[in-house]
Design a protein around this motif. Structure first.
Motif, PDB file in Angstrom:
ATOM      1  N   LYS A   1       0.759  -1.208  -0.159  1.00 41.32           N
ATOM      2  CA  LYS A   1       0.205   0.080   0.001  1.00 41.32           C
ATOM      3  C   LYS A   1       0.806   1.219   0.096  1.00 41.32           C
ATOM      4  O   LYS A   1       0.515   2.237  -0.765  1.00 41.32           O
ATOM      5  CB  LYS A   1      -0.922   0.150   1.361  1.00 41.32           C
ATOM      6  CG  LYS A   1      -2.016  -1.027   1.016  1.00 41.32           C
ATOM      7  CD  LYS A   1      -2.617  -1.142   2.333  1.00 41.32           C
ATOM      8  CE  LYS A   1      -3.776  -2.231   2.218  1.00 41.32           C
ATOM      9  NZ  LYS A   1      -4.631  -2.497   3.422  1.00 41.32           N
ATOM     10  N   LEU A   2       1.898   1.131   0.757  1.00 37.44           N
ATOM     11  CA  LEU A   2       2.855   2.334   0.652  1.00 37.44           C
ATOM     12  C   LEU A   2       3.454   2.702  -0.566  1.00 37.44           C
ATOM     13  O   LEU A   2       3.751   3.638  -1.182  1.00 37.44           O
ATOM     14  CB  LEU A   2       3.864   2.086   1.808  1.00 37.44           C
ATOM     15  CG  LEU A   2       3.531   2.525   3.359  1.00 37.44           C
ATOM     16  CD1 LEU A   2       4.526   1.844   4.338  1.00 37.44           C
ATOM     17  CD2 LEU A   2       2.950   3.805   3.743  1.00 37.44           C
ATOM     18  N   LYS A   3       3.817   1.218  -1.081  1.00 36.93           N
ATOM     19  CA  LYS A   3       4.623   1.595  -2.573  1.00 36.93           C
ATOM     20  C   LYS A   3       3.838   1.863  -3.509  1.00 36.93           C
ATOM     21  O   LYS A   3       3.918   2.749  -4.383  1.00 36.93           O
ATOM     22  CB  LYS A   3       5.322   0.288  -2.830  1.00 36.93           C
ATOM     23  CG  LYS A   3       6.260  -0.333  -1.866  1.00 36.93           C
ATOM     24  CD  LYS A   3       6.680  -1.576  -2.428  1.00 36.93           C
ATOM     25  CE  LYS A   3       7.532  -1.752  -3.833  1.00 36.93           C
ATOM     26  NZ  LYS A   3       8.436  -2.968  -3.825  1.00 36.93           N
ATOM     27  N   LYS A   4       2.160   1.795  -3.413  1.00 30.32           N
ATOM     28  CA  LYS A   4       1.334   2.195  -4.128  1.00 30.32           C
ATOM     29  C   LYS A   4       1.185   3.687  -4.256  1.00 30.32           C
ATOM     30  O   LYS A   4       0.760   4.297  -5.357  1.00 30.32           O
ATOM     31  CB  LYS A   4       0.043   1.403  -4.161  1.00 30.32           C
ATOM     32  CG  LYS A   4      -0.991   1.752  -5.026  1.00 30.32           C
ATOM     33  CD  LYS A   4      -2.062   1.090  -4.853  1.00 30.32           C
ATOM     34  CE  LYS A   4      -3.376   1.348  -6.093  1.00 30.32           C
ATOM     35  NZ  LYS A   4      -4.701   0.495  -5.724  1.00 30.32           N
ATOM     36  N   LEU A   5       1.582   4.321  -2.906  1.00 32.32           N
ATOM     37  CA  LEU A   5       1.515   5.658  -2.717  1.00 32.32           C
ATOM     38  C   LEU A   5       2.842   6.428  -3.075  1.00 32.32           C
ATOM     39  O   LEU A   5       3.101   7.619  -3.016  1.00 32.32           O
ATOM     40  CB  LEU A   5       1.212   6.110  -1.266  1.00 32.32           C
ATOM     41  CG  LEU A   5      -0.031   5.816  -0.956  1.00 32.32           C
ATOM     42  CD1 LEU A   5      -0.273   6.075   0.577  1.00 32.32           C
ATOM     43  CD2 LEU A   5      -1.095   6.678  -1.700  1.00 32.32           C
ATOM     44  N   GLY A   6       3.893   5.503  -3.459  1.00 34.57           N
ATOM     45  CA  GLY A   6       5.149   6.010  -4.005  1.00 34.57           C
ATOM     46  C   GLY A   6       6.065   6.038  -3.310  1.00 34.57           C
ATOM     47  O   GLY A   6       7.064   6.598  -3.323  1.00 34.57           O
TER      48      GLY A   6
END
Length: 92
Positions: free
Chosen positions: A73-78
């Motif tokens: 989820k954090l990676k999806k936010l960049g």
């Protein structure tokens, strides 16, 4: 009694830290509100400005069981530079 209270406090700090992890990630300021919802921490995440313009470092205490679902989820936010560290003690 002072030594006993200190020992109880020390043991309690270890108990509170059990199954908690310290998570750090760099994220764009524009995604900070969304990241903060994912990382409630003890009293909310700690946010620090980075030398790189437009990025902040977000630090938070999270449950160990939540880490594997949280990272994508954090990676999806960049988010980048994600670190997960054990916590030895949490002193209230």
């Amino acid at each position: 009694q002072g030594e006993v209270a200190e020992l109880v406090s020390a043991l309690e700090s270890v108990r509170l830290a059990h199954r908690k992890r310290y998570l750090m990630a760099n994220i764009k300021v524009s995604n900070l509100a969304k990241a903060s919802k994912l990382l409630p921490g003890v009293s909310g995440p700690t946010v620090m400005k980075l030398a790189t313009r437009g990025l902040v470092a977000v630090h938070s205490v999270v449950e160990e069981d939540d880490i594997n679902a949280l990272i994508p989820k954090l990676k999806k936010l960049g988010a980048t530079g994600i670190l997960v560290l054990p916590i030895e003690r949490m002193v209230p």
